[in-house]
Design a protein around this motif. Sequence first.
Motif, PDB file in Angstrom:
ATOM      1  N   VAL A  69      -4.992   6.149   1.247  1.00  0.00           N
ATOM      2  CA  VAL A  69      -4.385   4.819   1.168  1.00  0.00           C
ATOM      3  C   VAL A  69      -4.768   4.223  -0.183  1.00  0.00           C
ATOM      4  N   ALA A  70      -3.784   3.683  -0.895  1.00  0.00           N
ATOM      5  CA  ALA A  70      -4.052   3.081  -2.200  1.00  0.00           C
ATOM      6  C   ALA A  70      -3.166   1.859  -2.390  1.00  0.00           C
ATOM      7  N   ASP A  71      -3.689   0.878  -3.122  1.00  0.00           N
ATOM      8  CA  ASP A  71      -2.888  -0.299  -3.467  1.00  0.00           C
ATOM      9  C   ASP A  71      -1.816   0.101  -4.480  1.00  0.00           C
ATOM     10  N   LEU A  72      -0.611  -0.434  -4.323  1.00  0.00           N
ATOM     11  CA  LEU A  72       0.457  -0.195  -5.289  1.00  0.00           C
ATOM     12  C   LEU A  72       0.319  -1.190  -6.438  1.00  0.00           C
ATOM     13  N   LYS A 115       0.041  17.596  -4.010  1.00  0.00           N
ATOM     14  CA  LYS A 115      -0.857  18.085  -5.056  1.00  0.00           C
ATOM     15  C   LYS A 115      -1.598  16.931  -5.708  1.00  0.00           C
ATOM     16  N   ARG A 116      -0.849  15.850  -6.053  1.00  0.00           N
ATOM     17  CA  ARG A 116      -1.480  14.685  -6.675  1.00  0.00           C
ATOM     18  C   ARG A 116      -0.584  13.470  -6.553  1.00  0.00           C
ATOM     19  N   VAL A 117      -1.172  12.299  -6.768  1.00  0.00           N
ATOM     20  CA  VAL A 117      -0.446  11.034  -6.803  1.00  0.00           C
ATOM     21  C   VAL A 117      -0.723  10.424  -8.165  1.00  0.00           C
ATOM     22  N   LYS A 118       0.346  10.065  -8.896  1.00  0.00           N
ATOM     23  CA  LYS A 118       0.201   9.504 -10.236  1.00  0.00           C
ATOM     24  C   LYS A 118       0.728   8.073 -10.268  1.00  0.00           C
ATOM     25  N   TRP A 119       0.002   7.219 -10.976  1.00  0.00           N
ATOM     26  CA  TRP A 119       0.437   5.839 -11.167  1.00  0.00           C
ATOM     27  C   TRP A 119       0.733   5.622 -12.630  1.00  0.00           C
ATOM     28  N   LYS A 146       0.831  -1.200   0.000  1.00  0.00           N
ATOM     29  CA  LYS A 146       0.000   0.000   0.000  1.00  0.00           C
ATOM     30  C   LYS A 146       0.866   1.250   0.000  1.00  0.00           C
ATOM     31  N   ALA A 147       0.296   2.345  -0.521  1.00  0.00           N
ATOM     32  CA  ALA A 147       0.889   3.672  -0.397  1.00  0.00           C
ATOM     33  C   ALA A 147       0.040   4.433   0.607  1.00  0.00           C
ATOM     34  N   LEU A 148       0.694   5.055   1.576  1.00  0.00           N
ATOM     35  CA  LEU A 148       0.020   5.842   2.597  1.00  0.00           C
ATOM     36  C   LEU A 148       0.560   7.258   2.495  1.00  0.00           C
ATOM     37  N   VAL A 149      -0.311   8.232   2.167  1.00  0.00           N
ATOM     38  CA  VAL A 149       0.092   9.624   1.993  1.00  0.00           C
ATOM     39  C   VAL A 149      -0.681  10.464   3.002  1.00  0.00           C
ATOM     40  N   ILE A 150       0.045  11.276   3.772  1.00  0.00           N
ATOM     41  CA  ILE A 150      -0.566  12.127   4.794  1.00  0.00           C
ATOM     42  C   ILE A 150      -0.201  13.576   4.487  1.00  0.00           C
ATOM     43  N   CYS A 151      -1.216  14.459   4.421  1.00  0.00           N
ATOM     44  CA  CYS A 151      -0.985  15.876   4.166  1.00  0.00           C
ATOM     45  C   CYS A 151      -2.123  16.682   4.782  1.00  0.00           C
ATOM     46  N   ASP A 152      -1.792  17.659   5.596  1.00  0.00           N
ATOM     47  CA  ASP A 152      -2.784  18.542   6.223  1.00  0.00           C
ATOM     48  C   ASP A 152      -3.859  17.766   6.979  1.00  0.00           C
ATOM     49  N   GLY A 153      -3.480  16.699   7.650  1.00  0.00           N
ATOM     50  CA  GLY A 153      -4.438  15.917   8.430  1.00  0.00           C
ATOM     51  C   GLY A 153      -5.298  14.981   7.608  1.00  0.00           C
ATOM     52  N   LYS A 154      -5.100  14.932   6.295  1.00  0.00           N
ATOM     53  CA  LYS A 154      -5.837  14.015   5.430  1.00  0.00           C
ATOM     54  C   LYS A 154      -4.952  12.828   5.106  1.00  0.00           C
TER      55      LYS A 154
END
Length: 46
Positions: free
Chosen positions: A17-20, A36-40, A6-14
Motif C-alpha cells: 500500500v502506498a500513497d499516490l 516486478k516493480r512500482v514506479k512513481w 492510495k495504490a493497493l498492489v497484490i501479488c503472490d499473497g503479498k
Amino acid sequence: MELNNKALVICDGKVKVADLPQHGETKIVTHQGKVKRVKWDEGEEF
C-alpha cells in the motif's frame, strides 16, 4: 483524519500500500504475470 488516495498492489499473497502523488504517474511493471516493480514519476504544474 486526513484521507489520501492510495495504490493497493497484490501479488503472490503479498500486499503493498502506498500513497499516490498529488501530480504524477504511477506505473506497475509486470514480468511473467507477476509484479516486478512500482514506479512513481512525480511532477509539478508550471
